[in-house]
Write a protein that holds these residues in place. Structure first.
Motif, mmCIF file in Angstrom:
data_model
loop_
_atom_site.group_PDB
_atom_site.id
_atom_site.type_symbol
_atom_site.label_atom_id
_atom_site.label_comp_id
_atom_site.label_asym_id
_atom_site.label_seq_id
_atom_site.Cartn_x
_atom_site.Cartn_y
_atom_site.Cartn_z
ATOM 1 N N ASP A 155 44.571 -10.755 -123.845
ATOM 2 C CA ASP A 155 44.550 -9.889 -124.984
ATOM 3 C C ASP A 155 45.716 -10.445 -126.069
ATOM 4 O O ASP A 155 46.571 -11.125 -125.486
ATOM 5 C CB ASP A 155 44.665 -8.377 -124.835
ATOM 6 N N GLN A 156 45.297 -10.098 -127.280
ATOM 7 C CA GLN A 156 46.512 -10.721 -128.253
ATOM 8 C C GLN A 156 48.121 -9.994 -127.895
ATOM 9 O O GLN A 156 48.836 -10.835 -128.143
ATOM 10 C CB GLN A 156 45.937 -10.134 -129.594
ATOM 11 N N ALA A 157 47.972 -8.786 -127.316
ATOM 12 C CA ALA A 157 49.579 -8.231 -127.260
ATOM 13 C C ALA A 157 50.192 -8.897 -126.203
ATOM 14 O O ALA A 157 51.443 -9.107 -126.336
ATOM 15 C CB ALA A 157 49.054 -6.776 -127.120
ATOM 16 N N CYS A 158 49.441 -9.144 -125.023
ATOM 17 C CA CYS A 158 50.390 -9.609 -123.848
ATOM 18 C C CYS A 158 50.127 -11.137 -123.196
ATOM 19 O O CYS A 158 50.554 -11.473 -122.501
ATOM 20 C CB CYS A 158 49.884 -8.659 -122.550
ATOM 21 N N GLY A 159 49.165 -11.583 -123.814
ATOM 22 C CA GLY A 159 48.807 -13.050 -123.514
ATOM 23 C C GLY A 159 47.766 -13.150 -122.480
ATOM 24 O O GLY A 159 46.889 -12.068 -122.696
ATOM 25 N N SER A 160 47.900 -14.067 -121.715
ATOM 26 C CA SER A 160 46.916 -14.343 -120.610
ATOM 27 C C SER A 160 47.601 -14.212 -119.282
ATOM 28 O O SER A 160 48.715 -14.508 -119.161
ATOM 29 C CB SER A 160 46.009 -15.345 -120.857
ATOM 30 N N SER A 161 47.035 -13.883 -118.327
ATOM 31 C CA SER A 161 47.105 -13.797 -117.111
ATOM 32 C C SER A 161 46.039 -14.450 -116.197
ATOM 33 O O SER A 161 44.895 -13.951 -116.057
ATOM 34 C CB SER A 161 47.728 -12.411 -116.389
ATOM 35 N N ASN A 162 46.319 -15.326 -115.020
ATOM 36 C CA ASN A 162 45.163 -15.936 -114.413
ATOM 37 C C ASN A 162 45.573 -15.405 -112.873
ATOM 38 O O ASN A 162 46.582 -15.390 -112.355
ATOM 39 C CB ASN A 162 45.297 -17.590 -114.276
ATOM 40 N N PHE A 163 44.259 -15.100 -112.141
ATOM 41 C CA PHE A 163 44.414 -14.665 -110.770
ATOM 42 C C PHE A 163 43.501 -15.510 -110.057
ATOM 43 O O PHE A 163 42.167 -15.839 -110.528
ATOM 44 C CB PHE A 163 43.897 -13.276 -110.605
ATOM 45 N N LYS A 164 43.729 -16.151 -108.895
ATOM 46 C CA LYS A 164 42.815 -17.062 -107.930
ATOM 47 C C LYS A 164 42.233 -16.017 -107.256
ATOM 48 O O LYS A 164 42.968 -15.070 -106.558
ATOM 49 C CB LYS A 164 43.431 -18.010 -107.193
ATOM 50 N N VAL A 165 40.899 -16.064 -106.910
ATOM 51 C CA VAL A 165 40.112 -14.900 -105.979
ATOM 52 C C VAL A 165 39.416 -15.962 -105.263
ATOM 53 O O VAL A 165 38.615 -16.862 -105.531
ATOM 54 C CB VAL A 165 39.308 -14.189 -106.907
ATOM 55 N N ILE A 166 39.377 -15.438 -103.992
ATOM 56 C CA ILE A 166 38.208 -16.265 -103.024
ATOM 57 C C ILE A 166 37.309 -15.260 -102.517
ATOM 58 O O ILE A 166 37.236 -14.016 -102.286
ATOM 59 C CB ILE A 166 39.322 -16.388 -101.681
ATOM 60 N N ARG A 167 35.985 -16.033 -102.481
ATOM 61 C CA ARG A 167 34.876 -15.180 -102.431
ATOM 62 C C ARG A 167 34.396 -15.636 -100.967
ATOM 63 O O ARG A 167 34.233 -16.897 -100.897
ATOM 64 C CB ARG A 167 33.779 -15.525 -103.220
ATOM 65 N N LYS A 168 34.396 -14.798 -99.987
ATOM 66 C CA LYS A 168 33.801 -15.221 -98.694
ATOM 67 C C LYS A 168 32.287 -15.453 -98.548
ATOM 68 O O LYS A 168 31.630 -14.773 -99.272
ATOM 69 C CB LYS A 168 34.437 -14.113 -97.608
#
Length: 98
Positions: free
Chosen positions: A85-98
Motif C-alpha cells: 500500500d502507499q502508506a507502508c510500502g510493501s512486504s513479501n512473504f514466502k508460502v509453501i503449498r503442500k
C-alpha cells in the motif's frame, strides 16, 4: 551545503520525516495445503500472489484487516505473497503449498 560545478553554494531546508511502520502482517498457516489467512491488514492493501519466478498469478485488494487467499488452484510449490500500500510500502512473504 551544496557546491555546484561553478563553485556557487546553496543551502537546502532541513525537513523532518516521520515514517510509521506499525503494520504487522502475518500469513498462516505456512506451509499450507489450501488456504492462507493474512492478518494485520489495514484494508485497501493490494495482495499479489506470484510464483517463484515472479509471474503474477492472482491479485486482489484487501477489504478488511484479514483476508483469506486460496492456493487450491495452484500446484504444490513455493509462492510469494506481496502485500503493498502507499502508506507502508510493501512486504513479501514466502508460502509453501503442500
Amino acid at each position: 551545503q551544496q557546491v555546484d560545478i561553478d563553485d556557487s553554494r546553496t543551502y537546502s531546508k532541513i525537513v523532518a520525516l516521520t515514517v510509521d511502520y506499525t503494520r504487522q502482517v502475518t500469513v498462516s498457516p505456512n506451509p499450507t495445503s489450501d488456504i492462507v489467512t493474512l492478518s494485520g491488514l489495514n484494508g485497501g492493501e493490494t495482495i499479489l500472489l506470484a510464483n517463484q519466478v515472479g509471474q503474477p498469478l492472482h491479485q486482489v485488494r484487501a477489504s478488511g484487516n484479514t483476508h483469506r487467499l486460496s492456493l487450491v488452484p495452484y500446484p504444490a510449490g513455493i509462492y510469494v505473497i506481496k502485500v503493498s500500500d502507499q502508506a507502508c510500502g510493501s512486504s513479501n512473504f514466502k508460502v509453501i503449498r503442500k
